[in-house]
Scaffold this motif. Structure first.
Motif, PDB file in Angstrom:
ATOM      1  N   VAL A  32       0.868  -1.183   0.000  1.00 18.87           N
ATOM      2  CA  VAL A  32       0.000   0.000   0.000  1.00 18.87           C
ATOM      3  C   VAL A  32       0.902   1.229   0.000  1.00 18.87           C
ATOM      4  CG1 VAL A  32      -1.866  -1.189   1.226  1.00 18.87           C
ATOM      5  CG2 VAL A  32      -0.127   0.070   2.529  1.00 18.87           C
ATOM      6  N   SER A  33       0.273   2.406  -0.090  1.00 18.80           N
ATOM      7  CA  SER A  33       1.095   3.621  -0.121  1.00 18.80           C
ATOM      8  C   SER A  33       0.856   4.517   1.087  1.00 18.80           C
ATOM      9  CB  SER A  33       0.817   4.402  -1.403  1.00 18.80           C
ATOM     10  OG  SER A  33      -0.538   4.838  -1.408  1.00 18.80           O
ATOM     11  N   ALA A  34      -0.208   4.225   1.852  1.00 20.52           N
ATOM     12  CA  ALA A  34      -0.515   5.120   2.963  1.00 20.52           C
ATOM     13  C   ALA A  34      -1.132   4.350   4.114  1.00 20.52           C
ATOM     14  CB  ALA A  34      -1.490   6.208   2.503  1.00 20.52           C
ATOM     15  N   LEU A  35      -0.973   4.911   5.297  1.00 19.62           N
ATOM     16  CA  LEU A  35      -1.717   4.374   6.434  1.00 19.62           C
ATOM     17  C   LEU A  35      -1.979   5.488   7.436  1.00 19.62           C
ATOM     18  CD1 LEU A  35       0.429   3.856   8.969  1.00 19.62           C
ATOM     19  CD2 LEU A  35       0.980   1.829   7.652  1.00 19.62           C
ATOM     20  N   ALA A  36      -3.034   5.282   8.230  1.00 21.99           N
ATOM     21  CA  ALA A  36      -3.418   6.288   9.218  1.00 21.99           C
ATOM     22  C   ALA A  36      -3.431   5.654  10.600  1.00 21.99           C
ATOM     23  CB  ALA A  36      -4.807   6.839   8.878  1.00 21.99           C
ATOM     24  N   VAL A  37      -3.078   6.478  11.593  1.00 30.18           N
ATOM     25  CA  VAL A  37      -2.925   6.003  12.968  1.00 30.18           C
ATOM     26  C   VAL A  37      -3.738   6.880  13.901  1.00 30.18           C
ATOM     27  CG1 VAL A  37      -1.252   5.636  14.836  1.00 30.18           C
ATOM     28  CG2 VAL A  37      -0.564   5.251  12.447  1.00 30.18           C
ATOM     29  N   LYS A  38      -4.449   6.240  14.818  1.00 25.40           N
ATOM     30  CA  LYS A  38      -5.111   7.007  15.874  1.00 25.40           C
ATOM     31  C   LYS A  38      -4.938   6.267  17.192  1.00 25.40           C
ATOM     32  CE  LYS A  38      -9.418   9.355  17.042  1.00 25.40           C
ATOM     33  NZ  LYS A  38      -8.766  10.649  17.293  1.00 25.40           N
ATOM     34  N   SER A  39      -4.556   6.983  18.212  1.00 27.81           N
ATOM     35  CA  SER A  39      -4.336   6.411  19.546  1.00 27.81           C
ATOM     36  C   SER A  39      -3.438   5.180  19.492  1.00 27.81           C
ATOM     37  CB  SER A  39      -5.670   6.048  20.206  1.00 27.81           C
ATOM     38  OG  SER A  39      -6.496   7.180  20.246  1.00 27.81           O
ATOM     39  N   GLY A  40      -2.432   5.273  18.647  1.00 33.97           N
ATOM     40  CA  GLY A  40      -1.446   4.188  18.604  1.00 33.97           C
ATOM     41  C   GLY A  40      -1.840   2.994  17.768  1.00 33.97           C
ATOM     42  N   ARG A  41      -3.064   3.010  17.231  1.00 28.58           N
ATOM     43  CA  ARG A  41      -3.524   1.877  16.421  1.00 28.58           C
ATOM     44  C   ARG A  41      -3.690   2.303  14.962  1.00 28.58           C
ATOM     45  NH1 ARG A  41      -4.082  -3.224  19.351  1.00 28.58           N
ATOM     46  NH2 ARG A  41      -3.193  -2.474  21.302  1.00 28.58           N
ATOM     47  N   ILE A  42      -3.563   1.339  14.083  1.00 30.96           N
ATOM     48  CA  ILE A  42      -3.758   1.622  12.664  1.00 30.96           C
ATOM     49  C   ILE A  42      -5.259   1.697  12.395  1.00 30.96           C
ATOM     50  CG2 ILE A  42      -3.430   0.700  10.326  1.00 30.96           C
ATOM     51  CD1 ILE A  42      -0.851  -0.663  11.470  1.00 30.96           C
ATOM     52  N   VAL A  43      -5.684   2.793  11.780  1.00 28.69           N
ATOM     53  CA  VAL A  43      -7.118   2.954  11.504  1.00 28.69           C
ATOM     54  C   VAL A  43      -7.434   2.909  10.010  1.00 28.69           C
ATOM     55  CG1 VAL A  43      -7.724   4.103  13.662  1.00 28.69           C
ATOM     56  CG2 VAL A  43      -6.878   5.472  11.744  1.00 28.69           C
ATOM     57  N   ALA A  44      -6.417   3.018   9.159  1.00 32.41           N
ATOM     58  CA  ALA A  44      -6.651   2.873   7.728  1.00 32.41           C
ATOM     59  C   ALA A  44      -5.365   2.412   7.063  1.00 32.41           C
ATOM     60  CB  ALA A  44      -7.108   4.196   7.125  1.00 32.41           C
ATOM     61  N   VAL A  45      -5.535   1.580   6.050  1.00 32.67           N
ATOM     62  CA  VAL A  45      -4.399   1.096   5.277  1.00 32.67           C
ATOM     63  C   VAL A  45      -4.823   1.128   3.822  1.00 32.67           C
ATOM     64  CG1 VAL A  45      -2.814  -0.834   4.883  1.00 32.67           C
ATOM     65  CG2 VAL A  45      -3.809  -0.521   7.146  1.00 32.67           C
ATOM     66  N   GLY A  46      -4.033   1.720   2.958  1.00 34.70           N
ATOM     67  CA  GLY A  46      -4.408   1.716   1.539  1.00 34.70           C
ATOM     68  C   GLY A  46      -3.668   2.801   0.791  1.00 34.70           C
ATOM     69  N   ASP A  47      -4.460   3.618   0.048  1.00 38.98           N
ATOM     70  CA  ASP A  47      -3.821   4.696  -0.705  1.00 38.98           C
ATOM     71  C   ASP A  47      -4.325   6.029  -0.148  1.00 38.98           C
ATOM     72  OD1 ASP A  47      -6.424   4.707  -1.480  1.00 38.98           O
ATOM     73  OD2 ASP A  47      -6.037   4.083  -3.553  1.00 38.98           O
ATOM     74  N   GLY A  48      -4.051   7.122  -0.891  1.00 42.01           N
ATOM     75  CA  GLY A  48      -4.461   8.447  -0.443  1.00 42.01           C
ATOM     76  C   GLY A  48      -5.944   8.513  -0.157  1.00 42.01           C
ATOM     77  N   ALA A  49      -6.740   7.823  -0.976  1.00 44.31           N
ATOM     78  CA  ALA A  49      -8.188   7.867  -0.798  1.00 44.31           C
ATOM     79  C   ALA A  49      -8.609   7.217   0.513  1.00 44.31           C
ATOM     80  CB  ALA A  49      -8.875   7.169  -1.977  1.00 44.31           C
TER      81      ALA A  49
END
Lengths: 554, 371
Positions: free
Chosen positions: A25-42
């Motif tokens: 993948v090209s992107a991921l998002a983190v909240k409170s130490g956990r991964i909340v999204a994995v994928g691309d910019g979208a």
């Protein structure tokens, strides 16, 4: 409405998730130490808000944090922070000079602890004259110096006095107190179990305070963080180690998931309570990130010292004779007892097995427990799964046992040269059947055995898994059992998701998936595309643990 | 065992609260053949032996008017038995020919059995006799169902005494007997009226030659085999018992017994002793907690004339005893297990795997058959 925005978004990377459903993948998002999204910019866009920290990876490669299933924490940090560091190649004169300088910086009565002296010096040290020189250099301060094998010590007269060692002492079992050939008086050379007499005195002296232990542990973890490690299993965790891990976590200063294995029996190189007494206290040392979930059993020794247990005899030896095979320290019924007890307590067992007979016995014991008690989710480890009888290879998968591949010796090293001498070349070279284990469906996990082995760098380990050649340039042109080489993706799986499975943490670490801990590392190269003989050159630029930067390369 | 009578037999008398233990004990002590018996109780008062007491010679020991001695346990049973031995040798007590230990109604007898079986300080002077358990005919069935302690007591019995039979209809005895045969298939069941345990042949096992011991074991194993086969028949289970839909029936049944089940195995071929002994170690270590009682006689490969007797309570096994001869014509290995929540398949599978029980031999594989 609660803030749904991510705390951190990383984009523009080549992110190897180690999740087979979505491997790159090209992107991921983190909240409170956990991964909340994995994928691309979208995928991360809707979670990006004004308060989100955005990191543009600029094409850099990311992998999950490394999971090291075999470390010995604290020792390394202690040595770095509080001990006199001497190179094992130092001469006797240099050794004394360094000690004298250290004594000048040590308050009167304070211990000087350090190492390592070359074990080839042992004859020179084992005299009344050398002891007198050591006493003169330390001027009344107790000193204890370890050798390069970690098995033996050289101590001065004050240290012996404090440990209660005198000419009247008899040799302990499995050890000896060095004595001057002329006078018969102790020289301060403490061989094998005799080392414990002085180590125990140091442990009981309060020389290492809990605060120092925590600092040493933090130092050790920070070393591992710099190599990308965000989870480890301490393979012989005594009380001070458990306390330091818990203490750091209580203060919010633990920067890795810390599993630990409590020794069933006091190990030869560590001191304090062990076994049932230690295990009974495990929940005192449990916290969000510190998990004493394993018990360590030492089943045999090492091949180079002819203390590993093999099915076939060692090369004939004047002392041990023609047919010595080594022996296991724990019987199969006792091992059955331990494994059974641990399963009842929900604990895994990590079993040190250096020889193929030890591996067989460990598998036999687990087989017995499985046959009586049925399957369980607990994964036991065969540590240093390196010399394995062919008929035992399929049993790893059958019994759900993890092969703890540690340390990084799957390429030619001086250890292998030692094995050739004791085992004969043909047998010595049948070392680490990693590909055979893999083909048989075994769960392979990666470990360094640091700092017992000086190198904790998993990228060195991974190169070795792939090339079976020494990544440091030693033994050029020689490969060890090349048929057992595996590919880099598998090697990376071994050091991430597979190790996470092995330590029972696959729902939290080991791959980059929604819900898992945001433990990931940014590399200076695309490790999957790097020429195999350059994998060891990989450097970690940034290490994230629960979304926080815990290491950044200067 | 060259001198079987050198050791004093110790009988354990237990039974749930109100099951008539004390009455049985009182009756028993009046029997002439109980001369030289020493009774160990928790408290004098609790057993209600006051009318038998003639003098309290000191705090812990009391001489009864029939010549028996009553002694209270304070703390450690091992120390008490050693003390009895010491006093007996010093002439402070009359010679002790047998010891009867009476436990409280709620006690799990297993720890006492462990002490008697495995305590090296006692083994020279004492040996475990029988475990006698009282069950009352009026409330017994309900008690066994309601209280796991009662079921566990019955499960370890060598001899079950059904008391208060005079207070119920004869028809009500059969269900309780059936239940007891399921819980303790190897045990002998006797019926008492007003604490009278009947004819003289209900001798509490004491002394006797090795042959007599062995014969009792052979009889117990035969009883177990018959009881378990009978039970399988009762439950509508034939040789295919335990498969498919019928299995469910069994599980429900186990539930009603607090998970307590009994199995009996017969092995036709001689058994490889080292492998079998190791298997015993394994089951003791891994399943000891749920192995309420196990006994058996083993035809050891290479020693066809000298069977080996095994006997275990939970994780503790009596050191195996090699007999000089077979006690009956049946020379097959026979094993009886009374377990809690250990599936029959676990025992069978591990016997095959680790005790080399079905190793293919020239004459065909050994048969492991359920009785």
């Amino acid at each position: 409405m609660p803030n749904r925005n991510a705390d951190l978004v990383v984009t523009g990377g080549r992110i190897y998730t180690m999740d087979r459903r979505q491997p790159v993948v090209s992107a991921l998002a983190v909240k409170s130490g956990r991964i909340v999204a994995v994928g691309d910019g979208a995928a991360v866009g809707p979670l990006t808000g004004p308060d989100t920290r955005i990191v543009d990876l600029k094409g850099a490669t990311v992998t999950p944090g490394i999971v090291d299933v075999h470390t010995h924490m604290m020792m390394g940090g202690q040595a770095e922070l509080f001990e006199l560091r001497i190179s094992p190649t130092s001469s006797f004169a240099t050794l004394l000079e360094r000690i004298e300088a250290a004594a000048a910086n040590t308050p009167e009565g304070g211990w000087i602890i350090g190492g390592q002296w070359g074990s080839d010096l042992i004859g020179k040290l084992n005299t009344a004259e050398s002891l007198a020189a050591l006493d003169a250099a330390t001027r009344g301060r107790p000193v204890m110096l370890r050798d390069d094998t970690y098995h033996n010590r050289w101590v001065n007269s004050e240290a012996m006095r404090r440990a209660g060692v005198s000419g009247a002492n008899k040799d302990p079992e499995k050890g000896s107190i060095g004595r001057d050939p002329a006078t018969g008086q102790p020289t301060g050379v403490m061989i094998e179990s005799a080392a414990g007499i002085v180590e125990r005195a140091v442990a009981q002296s309060g020389h290492f305070t809990e605060e120092m232990d925590r600092a040493a542990m933090a130092q050790s973890i920070s070393t591992l963080n710099s190599f990308g490690v965000t989870a480890f299993l301490d393979a012989a965790a005594m009380q001070p180690i458990l306390a330091a891990l818990k203490g750091l976590d209580d203060r919010g200063e633990l920067t890795a998931w810390a599993l630990s294995a409590m020794p069933a029996v006091e190990p030869s190189f560590m001191f304090g309570i062990a076994g049932d007494e230690l295990i009974a206290q495990r929940d005192r040392y449990r916290s969000a990130h510190a998990k004493p979930n394993y018990v360590k059993v030492f089943l045999d020794g090492v091949p180079g010292a002819r203390t590993a247990a093999f099915h076939e005899p060692y090369v004939a030896d004047p002392v041990l004779g023609c047919c010595f095979r080594g022996s296991t320290i724990v019987t199969v019924p006792d091992l059955v007892r331990w494994v059974g007890k641990c399963e009842k307590l929900g604990l895994g067992v990590k079993i040190h097995c250096a020889g193929d007979a030890a591996v067989s016995q460990a598998l036999d014991a687990i087989d017995v427990v499985r046959s009586f008690n049925g399957p369980t989710g607990i994964i036991h480890h065969i540590a240093h799964a390196s010399y394995i009888a062919p008929q035992d290879i399929p049993r790893f998968a059958e019994l759900g046992v993890a092969a703890d591949l540690s340390p990084f010796l799957w390429y030619p090293t001086s250890f292998l040269e030692g094995h050739k001498q004791t085992m004969g070349e043909t047998r010595a070279l049948r070392f680490w059947p990693n590909q055979d284990l893999l083909a048989a469906g075994a769960l392979l996990a990666g470990g360094s055995d640091w700092p017992v082995m000086p190198n904790p760098d998993p990228w060195n380990g991974m190169e070795g898994l792939v090339t079976r050649r020494n990544p440091d340039g030693e033994f050029p042109g020689v490969a060890l059992w090349l048929e057992q080489a595996i590919d880099i993706v598998t090697a990376l799986e071994i050091f991430t998701i597979n190790s996470a499975r092995a330590i029972g943490m696959a729902d939290t670490v080991g791959s980059l998936e929604i819900g898992k801990s945001a433990d990931f590392i940014v590399l200076d190269r695309d490790v999957l595309e790097t020429p195999s003989d350059e994998i060891a050159d990989t450097r970690v630029s940034t290490t994230y643990f629960e979304g926080r930067v815990v290491y950044e390369r200067a | 065992m060259s001198e079987p009578d050198a050791a004093v037999p110790v009988t354990l008398l237990t039974g749930f609260l109100g099951s008539g233990k004390t009455t049985v004990l009182n009756r028993l002590l009046r029997r002439p053949d109980m001369k030289g018996a020493l009774v160990v109780v928790n408290e004098f008062g609790e057993v209600g032996l006051d009318h038998l007491l003639i003098e309290a010679s000191e705090e812990r020991f009391a001489l009864l008017d029939n010549g028996c001695v009553c002694c209270t346990v304070r703390g450690d049973l091992v120390e008490t038995l050693k003390d009895i031995d010491r006093r007996s040798a010093a002439g402070e007590l009359p010679p002790v020919r047998r010891v009867l230990i009476e436990t409280t109604g709620l006690a799990d007898p297993a720890p006492i059995l462990h002490t008697l079986m495995a305590e090296p300080q006692l083994s020279a002077r004492y040996r475990l006799g029988e475990v006698v358990v009282t069950v009352d005919a009026v409330n017994g069935l309900a008690t066994l169902q309601r209280h796991v302690e009662a079921a566990r007591q019955a499960a370890v019995a060598d001899r079950l005494l059904v008391t208060k039979t005079d207070l119920v209809n004869p028809a009500d005895i059969a269900p309780i007997e059936r239940r007891l045969r399921q819980l303790a298939p190897a045990a002998e069941i006797a019926f008492a009226v007003e604490g009278d345990i009947g004819s003289g042949d209900v001798a509490f096992e004491g002394g006797g030659s090795e042959g007599a011991h062995a014969e009792r074991l052979a009889a117990a194993l035969a009883r177990a085999e018959a009881a378990i086969a009978h039970h399988a028949h009762d439950s509508g289970c034939g040789p295919e018992c335990g498969r498919g839909g019928r299995h469910h029936h069994h599980d429900e049944h186990a539930h009603a017994h607090h998970g307590i089940q009994s199995y009996s195995f017969v092995i036709d071929k001689p058994v490889d002793w080292p492998a079998f002994a190791q298997w015993l170690d394994y089951i003791a270590v891994l399943k000891g907690e749920d192995l309420l009682r196990m006994k058996g006689i083993v035809n050891v490969a290479g020693e066809p004339e000298r069977p080996c007797v095994i006997h275990g309570v939970q994780h503790v096994f009596h050191p195996p005893v090699r007999l000089e001869a077979w006690p009956s014509d049946d020379r097959r290995t026979r094993l009886v297990f009374i377990v809690r929540d250990i599936p029959r398949q676990t025992i069978e599978r591990t016997l095959i795997k680790f005790a080399a029980v079905n190793a293919a031999e020239a004459s065909g594989p050994a048969r492991l058959t359920a009785a």
